[in-house]
Write a protein that holds these residues in place. Structure first.
Motif, short mmCIF file in Angstrom:
data_model
loop_
_atom_site.label_atom_id
_atom_site.label_comp_id
_atom_site.label_asym_id
_atom_site.label_seq_id
_atom_site.Cartn_x
_atom_site.Cartn_y
_atom_site.Cartn_z
N PRO A 135 0.83 -1.21 0.00
CA PRO A 135 0.00 0.00 0.00
C PRO A 135 0.86 1.25 0.00
N ASP A 136 0.32 2.31 -0.55
CA ASP A 136 0.99 3.60 -0.52
C ASP A 136 0.76 4.31 0.81
N VAL A 137 -0.37 4.02 1.42
CA VAL A 137 -0.73 4.60 2.71
C VAL A 137 -1.22 3.49 3.63
N VAL A 138 -0.74 3.49 4.87
CA VAL A 138 -1.17 2.51 5.88
C VAL A 138 -1.73 3.28 7.06
N LEU A 139 -2.96 2.96 7.44
CA LEU A 139 -3.59 3.56 8.62
C LEU A 139 -3.77 2.47 9.66
N VAL A 140 -3.10 2.61 10.79
CA VAL A 140 -3.16 1.63 11.88
C VAL A 140 -3.94 2.23 13.03
N LEU A 141 -4.96 1.52 13.48
CA LEU A 141 -5.82 1.99 14.56
C LEU A 141 -5.63 1.10 15.80
N GLU A 142 -5.92 1.68 16.96
CA GLU A 142 -5.71 1.03 18.27
C GLU A 142 -4.22 0.80 18.53
N ALA A 143 -3.39 1.69 18.08
CA ALA A 143 -1.94 1.53 18.23
C ALA A 143 -1.45 2.25 19.48
N ASN A 144 -0.68 1.52 20.29
CA ASN A 144 0.00 2.13 21.43
C ASN A 144 1.49 2.24 21.13
N LYS A 145 2.29 2.60 22.13
CA LYS A 145 3.73 2.78 21.90
C LYS A 145 4.41 1.48 21.49
N LYS A 146 3.94 0.36 22.02
CA LYS A 146 4.54 -0.92 21.64
C LYS A 146 4.30 -1.21 20.16
N TRP A 147 3.10 -0.92 19.69
CA TRP A 147 2.81 -1.11 18.26
C TRP A 147 3.68 -0.18 17.41
N GLN A 148 3.86 1.05 17.86
CA GLN A 148 4.71 1.97 17.11
C GLN A 148 6.14 1.42 17.03
N GLN A 149 6.64 0.91 18.13
CA GLN A 149 8.00 0.34 18.13
C GLN A 149 8.08 -0.88 17.22
N ASP A 150 7.08 -1.75 17.30
CA ASP A 150 7.13 -2.98 16.50
C ASP A 150 6.97 -2.72 15.01
N LEU A 151 6.40 -1.57 14.66
CA LEU A 151 6.21 -1.25 13.24
C LEU A 151 7.30 -0.33 12.69
#
Length: 359
Positions: A135-151
């Motif tokens: 995808p050109d754009v990815v929208l991730v919902l319900e993301a916390n700091k751990k999700w940000q780090q893992d992504l």
């Protein structure tokens, strides 16, 4: 009459009442929750009618309620669901397969929307989906700091980002290959419920207005009423109608495609639903096939034509991700004919809902 007749009568009354409860214009969660299970109620009504045929078709006195109520339920549910079947005219036209030139490719945007469930630990599968579908754009919902780090591995391919992780299940992460020329992190109604507005530039230099939304649902564990959810959607809808350029609104709206609020949002915003004429694309609940409805949405202006729309495999969340490929290819006829328009007191209702939520 036999006991089975009274059981069937009680069954039909319950199914009929719950099928029409959503018509009551009250925002309390115990009313609005009946916007959701229309497919399930359709099946239950059909089962009830079949049982009525099998036990003797009683029409004596108030037993006429059984076939009349269940048939009315089936007709009403069919009216709600019919637009999301292949028999209905498509709201967003499909781009011709012959349209494979560089011009169309430079005007194409591919979007992945994933409500990942904050407690979910299967982050590699989300990255794999992005690697596979590109995808050109990815929208991730319900993301916390751990999700940000893992992504973080995604960031190598997505140099433009709007990252706002939260620990309250309403964090949002937006990743874009394309330049973000303007961005706003907004709190439209509630101080802890963000939304995103961005102007994304396609390779053709065309700007796209993008809204990422995830309002709070009406439920006994979240909010006692739907007013705040409805108001956030309608605020976006009123703003979208004033914009002349191409728009995409995407996210977990915590509302179903056939509800009064979603249909009101479409009329207020003038946006189209790519699922109409194609299918429901039920995204929630991923773990229970008998409790599914279309909760994650992507709405667009008539500037776009559809290349692809997919419900993707589950990645451990209670939502299925959605993928859509859209090409900016305005059709003057579609622009003139297909834009939903406000009816009667729609704009007044929207303004009242927004004022109530802000008050």
């Amino acid at each position: 009459m036999q006991t089975v007749d009274y059981v069937l009568l009680t069954y039909s009354i319950v199914i009929t009442i719950t099928s029409f409860l959503n018509l009551i214009r009250l925002d309390y969660w115990w009313v609005r929750i009946w916007d959701f299970p229309h497919l399930q109620l359709t099946l239950l009504a059909a089962v009830g009618l079949l049982c009525w045929f099998l036990v003797g078709h009683h029409l004596d006195g108030y037993f006429v309620i059984v076939p009349v109520g269940l048939l009315a339920t089936l007709l009403y549910q069919g009216w709600l669901v019919y637009p999301f079947t292949p028999f209905h005219k498509k709201q967003v036209v499909r781009l011709s397969h012959k349209s494979g030139s560089n011009q169309f490719e430079e005007n194409t945007i591919r979007l992945l929307v994933a409500n990942v469930l904050m407690e979910n630990t299967r982050t590699p599968e989300v990255r794999e989906l992005a690697d596979k579908h590109k995808p050109d754009v990815v929208l991730v919902l319900e993301a916390n700091k751990k999700w940000q780090q893992d992504l973080i591995p995604l960031e190598a391919n997505y140099p433009y980002r709007i990252l706002h992780p939260l620990e309250n299940t309403y964090g949002m992460l937006l990743y874009s290959r394309f330049p973000i020329r303007h961005q706003e992190l907004r709190f439209l109604i509630q101080d802890d419920i963000p939304s995103i507005y961005a102007r994304i530039e396609l390779p053709s230099r065309q700007l796209v207005h993008f809204y990422g939304v995830h309002p709070m649902p009406p439920s006994p564990t979240e909010h006692y009423r739907s007013t705040e959810r409805d108001a956030e959607l309608l605020l976006v809808g009123k703003e979208a109608r004033k914009i002349k350029g191409p728009i995409i609104v995407a996210g977990d709206l915590n509302d179903v495609a056939w509800s009064h609020t979603t249909r009101l949002f479409q009329r207020v915003s003038g946006l189209l639903d790519p699922r109409i004429g194609r299918g429901l694309y039920n995204t929630f609940h991923a773990h229970y096939f008998f409790l599914r409805w279309p909760l994650d949405h992507i709405f667009v202006t008539p500037h776009f034509q559809l290349r692809k729309i997919l419900r993707l495999p589950n990645c451990g969340s209670d939502h299925f991700p959605m993928f859509i490929a859209l090409t900016y290819a305005p059709d003057p006829k579609q622009m003139a004919d297909e834009v939903p328009q406000p009816e009667y007191s729609d704009l007044e209702e929207a303004s009242e809902k927004i004022e109530e939520a802000k008050g």
